[in-house]
Motif scaffolding. Structure first.
Motif, mmCIF file in Angstrom:
data_model
loop_
_atom_site.group_PDB
_atom_site.id
_atom_site.type_symbol
_atom_site.label_atom_id
_atom_site.label_comp_id
_atom_site.label_asym_id
_atom_site.label_seq_id
_atom_site.Cartn_x
_atom_site.Cartn_y
_atom_site.Cartn_z
ATOM 1 N N GLY A 10 52.226 40.733 37.819
ATOM 2 C CA GLY A 10 52.111 40.763 39.280
ATOM 3 C C GLY A 10 51.338 39.568 39.783
ATOM 4 N N ASN A 11 50.273 39.820 40.544
ATOM 5 C CA ASN A 11 49.543 38.702 41.169
ATOM 6 C C ASN A 11 48.350 38.221 40.343
ATOM 7 N N TYR A 12 48.322 38.587 39.049
ATOM 8 C CA TYR A 12 47.161 38.165 38.263
ATOM 9 C C TYR A 12 47.522 37.850 36.806
ATOM 10 N N ASN A 13 46.616 37.178 36.147
ATOM 11 C CA ASN A 13 46.776 36.858 34.723
ATOM 12 C C ASN A 13 45.841 37.733 33.899
ATOM 13 N N VAL A 14 46.299 38.077 32.721
ATOM 14 C CA VAL A 14 45.475 38.852 31.794
ATOM 15 C C VAL A 14 45.301 38.036 30.525
ATOM 16 N N THR A 15 44.055 37.930 30.069
ATOM 17 C CA THR A 15 43.784 37.280 28.782
ATOM 18 C C THR A 15 43.147 38.316 27.872
ATOM 19 N N LYS A 22 38.949 41.850 27.522
ATOM 20 C CA LYS A 22 40.127 41.591 28.363
ATOM 21 C C LYS A 22 39.650 41.080 29.717
ATOM 22 N N ILE A 23 40.275 40.010 30.188
ATOM 23 C CA ILE A 23 39.880 39.443 31.483
ATOM 24 C C ILE A 23 41.090 39.423 32.406
ATOM 25 N N ARG A 24 40.894 39.974 33.588
ATOM 26 C CA ARG A 24 41.917 39.881 34.637
ATOM 27 C C ARG A 24 41.449 38.862 35.663
ATOM 28 N N ASP A 25 42.317 37.930 35.997
ATOM 29 C CA ASP A 25 42.000 36.937 37.026
ATOM 30 C C ASP A 25 43.164 36.866 38.003
ATOM 31 N N THR A 26 42.889 36.989 39.283
ATOM 32 C CA THR A 26 43.985 36.828 40.241
ATOM 33 C C THR A 26 44.447 35.368 40.231
ATOM 34 N N ILE A 27 45.733 35.175 40.414
ATOM 35 C CA ILE A 27 46.267 33.806 40.411
ATOM 36 C C ILE A 27 45.689 33.054 41.613
ATOM 37 N N ASN A 28 45.686 33.723 42.755
ATOM 38 C CA ASN A 28 45.029 33.150 43.922
ATOM 39 C C ASN A 28 43.585 33.657 43.935
ATOM 40 N N ASN A 30 41.426 33.778 45.992
ATOM 41 C CA ASN A 30 40.990 34.468 47.209
ATOM 42 C C ASN A 30 41.478 35.911 47.293
ATOM 43 N N ASP A 31 42.427 36.298 46.424
ATOM 44 C CA ASP A 31 42.893 37.694 46.428
ATOM 45 C C ASP A 31 41.760 38.603 45.985
ATOM 46 N N ASN A 32 41.584 39.708 46.679
ATOM 47 C CA ASN A 32 40.535 40.650 46.245
ATOM 48 C C ASN A 32 41.155 41.970 45.769
ATOM 49 N N TYR A 33 42.371 41.884 45.208
ATOM 50 C CA TYR A 33 43.062 43.059 44.679
ATOM 51 C C TYR A 33 43.996 42.603 43.565
ATOM 52 N N PHE A 34 44.363 43.549 42.712
ATOM 53 C CA PHE A 34 45.323 43.274 41.642
ATOM 54 C C PHE A 34 46.547 44.159 41.879
ATOM 55 N N ILE A 35 47.735 43.587 41.797
ATOM 56 C CA ILE A 35 48.951 44.409 41.904
ATOM 57 C C ILE A 35 49.790 44.203 40.646
ATOM 58 N N PRO A 36 49.709 45.132 39.694
ATOM 59 C CA PRO A 36 50.471 44.971 38.443
ATOM 60 C C PRO A 36 51.946 45.337 38.621
ATOM 61 N N ASN A 37 52.789 44.714 37.825
ATOM 62 C CA ASN A 37 54.213 45.084 37.806
ATOM 63 C C ASN A 37 54.517 46.059 36.680
ATOM 64 N N PHE A 38 53.632 46.081 35.695
ATOM 65 C CA PHE A 38 53.849 46.955 34.543
ATOM 66 C C PHE A 38 52.476 47.368 33.996
ATOM 67 N N ARG B 2 37.905 38.595 39.565
ATOM 68 C CA ARG B 2 37.879 38.728 38.107
ATOM 69 C C ARG B 2 37.313 40.092 37.704
ATOM 70 N N VAL B 3 37.952 40.697 36.709
ATOM 71 C CA VAL B 3 37.441 41.942 36.133
ATOM 72 C C VAL B 3 37.431 41.769 34.620
ATOM 73 N N VAL B 4 36.386 42.269 33.960
ATOM 74 C CA VAL B 4 36.252 42.052 32.514
ATOM 75 C C VAL B 4 35.969 43.363 31.784
ATOM 76 N N ARG B 5 36.715 43.587 30.723
ATOM 77 C CA ARG B 5 36.367 44.665 29.784
ATOM 78 C C ARG B 5 35.830 43.957 28.547
ATOM 79 N N ARG B 6 34.603 44.241 28.171
ATOM 80 C CA ARG B 6 33.962 43.471 27.097
ATOM 81 C C ARG B 6 34.015 44.175 25.749
ATOM 82 N N GLY B 7 34.563 43.482 24.770
ATOM 83 C CA GLY B 7 34.378 43.858 23.372
ATOM 84 C C GLY B 7 34.944 45.165 22.886
ATOM 85 N N VAL B 8 35.976 45.691 23.543
ATOM 86 C CA VAL B 8 36.523 46.955 23.046
ATOM 87 C C VAL B 8 38.007 47.055 23.403
#
Lengths: 296, 117
Positions: A10-15, A22-28, A30-38, B2-8
């Motif tokens: 959706g509107n964000y990247n997951v690493t 796990k880190i979620r970062d919005t592509i923009n 300035n977005d203050n929400y995440f909208i996943p597609n799956f 940004r949201v982070v889940r750490r180490g799990v």
């Protein structure tokens, strides 16, 4: 810490990293929400067979429980790479097709994690090590029965293990035996569901109260302390942090990025204790749309 | 955002949320430069432990462990920081939140927020 994979949802990247971060970062930015597609994560029940019959098991698993037909589940072919699957049961190690299933997931770059009971963990360490070495599983959840010396020694051999404890079931003195040993714990809320209804008593409430009061102290004693949504509510975890920290820590409501699939009953739902259950479909996107649009 | 889940990893039916906090004692030691913060692991470590970590990593096998400057540079690459280095960020805002438990223990939550992209 090494990166396992990165994807857009959706509107964000997951690493995703090899220690589970796990880190979620919005592509923009300035977005203050995440909208996943799956869904990012899914809980998948693959069997209802278990020989332990724990009195608080909310899955009602027992020796008459049957295995799911996991190799025929077509939705697996529609999962996006790096989706996390939390496989459980029953005792998932009892499923005769487990390794073929895990191999299929690995071929699709799906991150499989497995949760087993302490007894099954101790009885199957060689197999579990092999599964981790072969990258057939990444995270290993171990449901605590008792913090024995054997458990403590063995658990240290599994860096991506996380001990599952249940609010109301775990006793504080048991938890204290695990302090300062670099363990990761996941605190689960007490589910008054199936066998959890019969097990519920005054002692459960007492244990919950002690954990509530001791929680701020406990957080320092482990490498990672994590919670499910029910535990967050029961232990009022929000009281421990600032609003800014909460916003970075909170990974979302059930059904927002996650969902539940029962391959024994061939049903799906928002989470494992949802009353609303639907017939399994072949496409993950379709199923996810149903759970996330479900009325609260 | 940004949201982070750490180490799990996710091993449960519901979303898993992980939290990192520390005792005031550790935080004070960090501020005094007695320990370092390993951001990736979300925990404090001594300098000796951090050096051992490098020694265990085959990638750094040729590093001169007597060269302070080289070691500090590698710590930076691995996100291992003194408090001064950690909070020296021109793009992000810092926060520090102190909480006193019912038992009287002081706990500090700290971090940075904003957008570093």
């Amino acid at each position: 810490m090494k990166m396992l994979g990165e994807y857009q949802n959706g509107n964000y990247n997951v690493t995703l990293f090899n220690n589970g971060t796990k880190i979620r970062d919005t592509i923009n930015p300035n977005d203050n929400y995440f909208i996943p597609n799956f869904p990012e994560c899914m809980d998948v029940k693959i069997t209802n067979y278990c020989d332990l019959e724990c009195p608080y098991c909310h899955e009602n698993s027992n020796i008459n429980g049957i295995h799911g037909n996991i190799l025929q589940a077509r939705f697996i072919n529609t999962l996006h790479p790096y989706t996390e699957l939390a496989l459980g049961g029953g005792n998932p190690l009892s499923h005769p097709d487990l390794i073929i299933f895990l191999t299929k997931l690995k071929e699709r770059n799906i991150i499989a994690n497995l949760t087993v009971n302490q007894k099954h963990f101790l009885d199957n360490q060689i197999l579990l090590k092999k599964l981790i070495d072969e990258k057939l599983i990444y995270g290993l959840g171990v449901s605590l029965i008792k913090p024995t010396d054997e458990l403590i020694i063995c658990l240290k051999q599994f860096s991506n293990s996380v001990l599952h404890i249940i609010n109301g079931v775990v006793k504080i003195e048991d938890l204290q035996k695990l302090y300062n040993q670099n363990f990761k714990i996941l605190i689960l809320g007490y589910k008054q569901f199936r066998r959890g209804i019969d097990y519920y008593c005054e002692l459960v409430e007492k244990n919950k109260e002690i954990l509530y009061n001791q929680l701020p102290k406990i957080i320092n004693k482990f490498q990672v302390v994590s919670f499910d949504n029910l535990a967050i509510e029961q232990l009022d975890v929000k009281r421990l942090m600032s609003e800014k920290q909460w916003n970075e820590f909170y990974m979302g409501n059930d059904g927002q990025y996650t969902m539940y699939i029962d391959l024994v009953e061939n049903k799906f739902a928002k989470c494992s204790v949802s009353d609303n259950r639907y017939e399994l479909m072949n496409n993950i996107g379709q199923m996810f749309n149903i759970v996330r649009n479900e009325k609260k | 955002m940004r949201v982070v889940r750490r180490g799990v990893f996710e091993t449960n039916s519901s979303s898993t949320h992980s939290i990192t906090m520390c005792s005031k004692e550790d935080y004070d030691k960090w501020e005094k430069g007695e320990i370092l913060f390993d951001r990736d692991e979300g925990q404090f470590i001594t300098k000796e432990e951090a050096i051992q970590k490098l020694k265990n990593d085959k990638y750094y096998k040729n590093l001169d462990f007597n060269d302070e400057e080289d070691i500090n540079e590698v710590f930076g690459e691995l996100n291992i920081y003194t408090s001064e280095e950690y909070f020296d960020d021109e793009f992000l805002e810092n926060f520090e939140h102190t909480y006193i438990t019912k038992n009287g223990e002081t706990i500090v939550a700290f971090g940075k927020y904003g957008y570093d992209g």
